[in-house]
Design a protein around this motif. Structure first.
Motif, PDB file in Angstrom:
ATOM      1  N   ALA A 180       4.784   5.738  -5.708  1.00 21.72           N
ATOM      2  CA  ALA A 180       4.299   5.925  -7.077  1.00 21.72           C
ATOM      3  C   ALA A 180       3.374   6.343  -7.756  1.00 21.72           C
ATOM      4  CB  ALA A 180       4.634   3.818  -7.150  1.00 21.72           C
ATOM      5  N   SER A 181       2.150   5.704  -7.305  1.00 19.23           N
ATOM      6  CA  SER A 181       1.073   7.230  -8.060  1.00 19.23           C
ATOM      7  C   SER A 181       1.840   8.835  -7.716  1.00 19.23           C
ATOM      8  CB  SER A 181       0.155   7.225  -7.153  1.00 19.23           C
ATOM      9  OG  SER A 181      -0.700   7.807  -7.225  1.00 19.23           O
ATOM     10  N   GLU A 182       2.463   8.968  -6.634  1.00 19.56           N
ATOM     11  CA  GLU A 182       2.612  10.225  -5.866  1.00 19.56           C
ATOM     12  C   GLU A 182       4.037  10.645  -7.192  1.00 19.56           C
ATOM     13  OE1 GLU A 182       5.042  12.687  -2.958  1.00 19.56           O
ATOM     14  OE2 GLU A 182       3.015  11.242  -2.171  1.00 19.56           O
ATOM     15  N   LYS A 183       4.699   9.654  -7.591  1.00 18.19           N
ATOM     16  CA  LYS A 183       5.824  10.014  -8.189  1.00 18.19           C
ATOM     17  C   LYS A 183       4.964  10.261  -9.476  1.00 18.19           C
ATOM     18  CE  LYS A 183       9.926   8.284  -5.576  1.00 18.19           C
ATOM     19  NZ  LYS A 183      11.050   7.947  -6.219  1.00 18.19           N
ATOM     20  N   VAL A 184       4.472   9.668 -10.473  1.00 20.07           N
ATOM     21  CA  VAL A 184       3.648   9.515 -11.398  1.00 20.07           C
ATOM     22  C   VAL A 184       3.035  11.235 -11.668  1.00 20.07           C
ATOM     23  CG1 VAL A 184       1.554   8.619 -13.080  1.00 20.07           C
ATOM     24  CG2 VAL A 184       3.528   7.251 -11.746  1.00 20.07           C
ATOM     25  N   ASP A 185       2.400  10.989 -10.496  1.00 19.20           N
ATOM     26  CA  ASP A 185       1.797  12.730 -11.110  1.00 19.20           C
ATOM     27  C   ASP A 185       2.776  13.692 -10.986  1.00 19.20           C
ATOM     28  OD1 ASP A 185      -0.737  11.202  -9.781  1.00 19.20           O
ATOM     29  OD2 ASP A 185      -0.723  11.483  -8.120  1.00 19.20           O
ATOM     30  N   THR A 208       0.963  -1.511   0.181  1.00 17.84           N
ATOM     31  CA  THR A 208       0.101   0.081  -0.248  1.00 17.84           C
ATOM     32  C   THR A 208       1.072   1.255   0.012  1.00 17.84           C
ATOM     33  OG1 THR A 208      -1.511  -0.822   1.362  1.00 17.84           O
ATOM     34  CG2 THR A 208      -2.211   1.123   1.471  1.00 17.84           C
ATOM     35  N   ARG A 231       2.574   1.601  -3.367  1.00 16.33           N
ATOM     36  CA  ARG A 231       1.443   2.069  -4.503  1.00 16.33           C
ATOM     37  C   ARG A 231       1.410   3.713  -4.279  1.00 16.33           C
ATOM     38  NH1 ARG A 231      -4.095  -0.836  -4.253  1.00 16.33           N
ATOM     39  NH2 ARG A 231      -3.177  -0.894  -2.663  1.00 16.33           N
ATOM     40  N   GLY A 232       1.586   4.305  -3.279  1.00 22.06           N
ATOM     41  CA  GLY A 232       1.093   5.226  -2.556  1.00 22.06           C
ATOM     42  C   GLY A 232       2.353   6.369  -3.337  1.00 22.06           C
TER      43      GLY A 232
END
Length: 123
Positions: free
Chosen positions: A86-91, A80, A83-84
């Motif tokens: 990675a999502s932040e880096k993509v954003d 979890t 995933r958070g």
């Protein structure tokens, strides 16, 4: 090996896996001559399991199941968190690209036109 776990964690082994390794190495005679009390096996609730010879396999199986459940929860927490992150880096990366495109409008339009032209030539 028991000394390794005791020194690495700054105390006695905390997980059942570490305790079983410490017990195994102590029974093999690889300890440094210090006598330590073997910690009891525990179930999922942390209650000590009985230490009689007839139920030793059952107790160890229960302890391993409890340890497996703890590991499942740890892996779920790590997944979890990962995933958070990675999502932040993509954003952040998408925002950086959008900002770069806004700063360099003419270059962006030129690159898009070149890509469109090349795409059309291959079709």
């Amino acid at each position: 090996m028991a000394e390794k776990f005791e020194n690495a964690n700054g105390g006695t082994p905390r997980t059942e896996f570490e305790r079983s390794i410490a017990r195994r190495s102590a029974s093999d005679g690889s300890s440094s001559g210090t006598t330590t009390k073997t910690p009891p096996l525990v179930d999922g609730n942390g209650s000590a399991l009985k230490r009689d010879k007839t139920n030793a396999a059952d107790d160890q199986l229960k302890a391993l199941k409890a340890e497996l459940e703890n590991l499942k929860h740890s892996v779920a927490t790590i997944a979890t968190t990962a995933r958070g992150v990675a999502s932040e880096k993509v954003d952040v990366t998408v925002a950086d690209v959008e900002e770069a495109l806004k700063r360099n409008v003419f270059a962006s339009v030129g690159i898009a036109a070149l890509v469109g032209y090349l795409w059309g030539r291959t079709r």
